[in-house]
Design an enzyme around this catalytic site. Structure first.
Site, PDB file in Angstrom:
ATOM      1  N   ASN A 166       9.581  23.019  -3.384  1.00  0.00           N
ATOM      2  CA  ASN A 166      10.992  23.155  -3.773  1.00  0.00           C
ATOM      3  C   ASN A 166      11.168  22.584  -5.176  1.00  0.00           C
ATOM      4  O   ASN A 166      10.230  22.061  -5.762  1.00  0.00           O
ATOM      5  CB  ASN A 166      11.901  22.472  -2.742  1.00  0.00           C
ATOM      6  CG  ASN A 166      11.605  20.998  -2.622  1.00  0.00           C
ATOM      7  OD1 ASN A 166      11.801  20.238  -3.555  1.00  0.00           O
ATOM      8  ND2 ASN A 166      11.086  20.583  -1.473  1.00  0.00           N
ATOM      9  N   ARG A 167      12.373  22.717  -5.693  1.00  0.00           N
ATOM     10  CA  ARG A 167      12.605  22.402  -7.105  1.00  0.00           C
ATOM     11  C   ARG A 167      12.987  20.944  -7.370  1.00  0.00           C
ATOM     12  O   ARG A 167      13.381  20.608  -8.478  1.00  0.00           O
ATOM     13  CB  ARG A 167      13.721  23.291  -7.650  1.00  0.00           C
ATOM     14  CG  ARG A 167      13.378  24.752  -7.696  1.00  0.00           C
ATOM     15  CD  ARG A 167      14.561  25.545  -8.239  1.00  0.00           C
ATOM     16  NE  ARG A 167      14.370  26.959  -8.012  1.00  0.00           N
ATOM     17  CZ  ARG A 167      13.607  27.741  -8.763  1.00  0.00           C
ATOM     18  NH1 ARG A 167      12.953  27.242  -9.794  1.00  0.00           N
ATOM     19  NH2 ARG A 167      13.486  29.014  -8.484  1.00  0.00           N
TER      20      ARG A 167
END
Ligand SMILES: Cc1cc2nc3c(=O)[nH]c(=O)nc-3n(C[C@H](O)[C@H](O)[C@H](O)COP(=O)(O)O)c2cc1C
Length: 409
Positions: free
Chosen positions: A210-211
């Site tokens: 994920n970011r």
């Protein structure tokens, strides 16, 4: 003209004195008026000329220079912050016992501003009960004493006792100065913070990720350290520099993160779960790289649920806290119905506070800024306007502190 904040940089006689030059530069270049007060022993490592030239101020080690200015009293009285970096075992002992046999020890007795020590020494010296008792005394009296880092020491040995990165000590100085209070409110508290984003491996070269950059979790760690807490920072894939004084645990996956959080949380006063933990992981891990097959569509990736660490620590569903009295804070990054989803999540997870932020351009993932609402179980909602992640972090601690139970030790 606004007066520059006055910082006293005390330098005692450890090999890390040369690293304090970098700290001095950061302080002067960011607009602080720095008076360096070295000990006589420290001049074996870095000479007075260096301190004087870099600070633009006179330098002396003892109380007999410029006596008409009464420096043994004035320097401490006028300071906005005293930072002793490196702090030797000897200096910690002198400070704990109130000795006043040189300019730095006199300054420590006359300062009424926040005082920060960055100890550095061999592991044996650090772990000696005498040093540990001196550190405890200084903390009890309101000083922030950073834990040394683990790593290479003077010579070939490694262990705990290393001087933390001077850039990170500078960050702590900045936070302590910004708060401007001489009494840190997280002293004696152990806080556990998770940061970053888990990566769930699919094969040796690919993962589901994920970011999350980890910057919000690191801001929480830095602010807690500046407020005197013992910090365990569990980081997943951030690549960020270690905050000075934090115990760092590195993990990769959600399962590893769970293990690390449960272990560290066993004696923690507060747990703040800022990491973005993958809800799912691939059901199987391919030990060799998954290859394209000519003329064939790729096989679907089957996923399984990861453990819900926040609910486990907070007692979501069961109401049973892992550690009764512990304050548990969760984070929720949402894209739609942000507040409504946040309220449901707060109930479901069973945590005390939930920081709800909207995923958007220039905020949340990767950004230096954030905007959020902190929801509490008693229905209180604290909006935090768009600003540095450290501001949000301080609001979180402001809300955690009154919820903490009595100190355990
Ligand atoms: C090469 C060398 C390196 C030293 N490094 C350290 C150190 O990192 N930490 C420490 O506590 N003492 C260290 N010492 C011992 C101190 O210099 C010694 O205790 C001294 O009395 C400290 O004086 P001060 O606290 O007034 O500066 C070192 C000594 C030598 C000779």
């Amino acid at each position: 003209m606004v007066e520059k904040p006055k910082v006293v940089l005390g330098v005692s006689g450890g090999i890390a004195a040369y690293k304090a030059c970098e700290l001095l530069r950061r302080l002067t270049e960011s607009g602080h008026d720095v008076r360096v007060v070295p000990t006589e022993a420290s001049l074996h490592f870095v000479g007075a000329a260096t301190w004087s030239a870099l600070s633009g101020n006179p330098v002396s080690t003892e109380v007999w220079d410029s006596v008409h200015e009464v420096p043994h009293v004035r320097i401490g009285q006028h300071a906005d912050l005293v930072v002793v970096a490196p702090a030797t075992a000897d200096m910690l002992a002198k400070a704990a016992h109130g000795l006043a046999d040189d300019l730095l020890t006199n300054t420590l007795l006359t300062a009424r501003c926040p005082v920060l020590f960055a100890p550095a020494m061999h592991t044996e010296m650090w772990e000696h009960p005498a040093t540990q008792e001196n550190v405890a005394t200084l903390r009890r009296r309101g000083a922030v004493v950073l834990e040394p880092a683990v790593g290479r020491l003077t010579g070939v040995d490694t262990g705990k006792g290393r001087f933390p990165d001077p850039v990170e000590i500078f960050e702590t100085c900045r936070r302590v100065l910004a708060r401007g209070v001489a009494e840190p409110d997280l002293t004696g508290r152990h806080v556990v913070i998770s940061a970053g984003g888990t990566r769930e491996p699919l094969d040796p070269v690919r993962y589901l990720g994920n970011r999350s950059s980890g910057k919000q979790g690191y801001a929480l760690a830095r602010t807690a350290l500046a407020r005197g807490a013992r910090v365990t920072l569990i980081e997943a894939n951030t690549g960020l520099p270690d905050p000075a004084g934090a115990d760092i645990v590195r993990v990769g996956t959600a399962v590893q993160l769970r293990e690390a959080v449960l272990k560290a949380a066993a004696d923690a006063d507060a747990v703040v779960m800022a990491a973005a933990v993958a809800d799912f992981r691939p059901e199987t891990y391919a030990t060799g790289k998954i290859k394209k097959q000519d003329g064939q569509e790729p096989a679907p990736v089957a996923l399984v649920r990861n453990p819900d660490i926040l609910a486990e620590v907070a007692g979501g569903g069961t109401g049973a806290r892992l550690r009764p009295g512990q304050v548990v804070v969760g984070f929720a990054a949402e894209t739609d119905d942000v507040l409504a989803n946040g309220r449901k999540k707060l109930q479901r997870k069973g945590c005390d506070l939930l920081v709800v932020n909207e995923v958007g351009e220039r905020k949340t993932f990767g950004s230096e800024e954030n905007e959020a609402v902190v929801l509490a179980t008693d229905g209180a909602e604290t909006p935090v306007p768009y600003g540095p992640k450290e501001t949000l972090a301080d609001v979180v601690w402001d809300l955690v502190v009154p919820r903490l139970g009595p100190e355990s030790a």
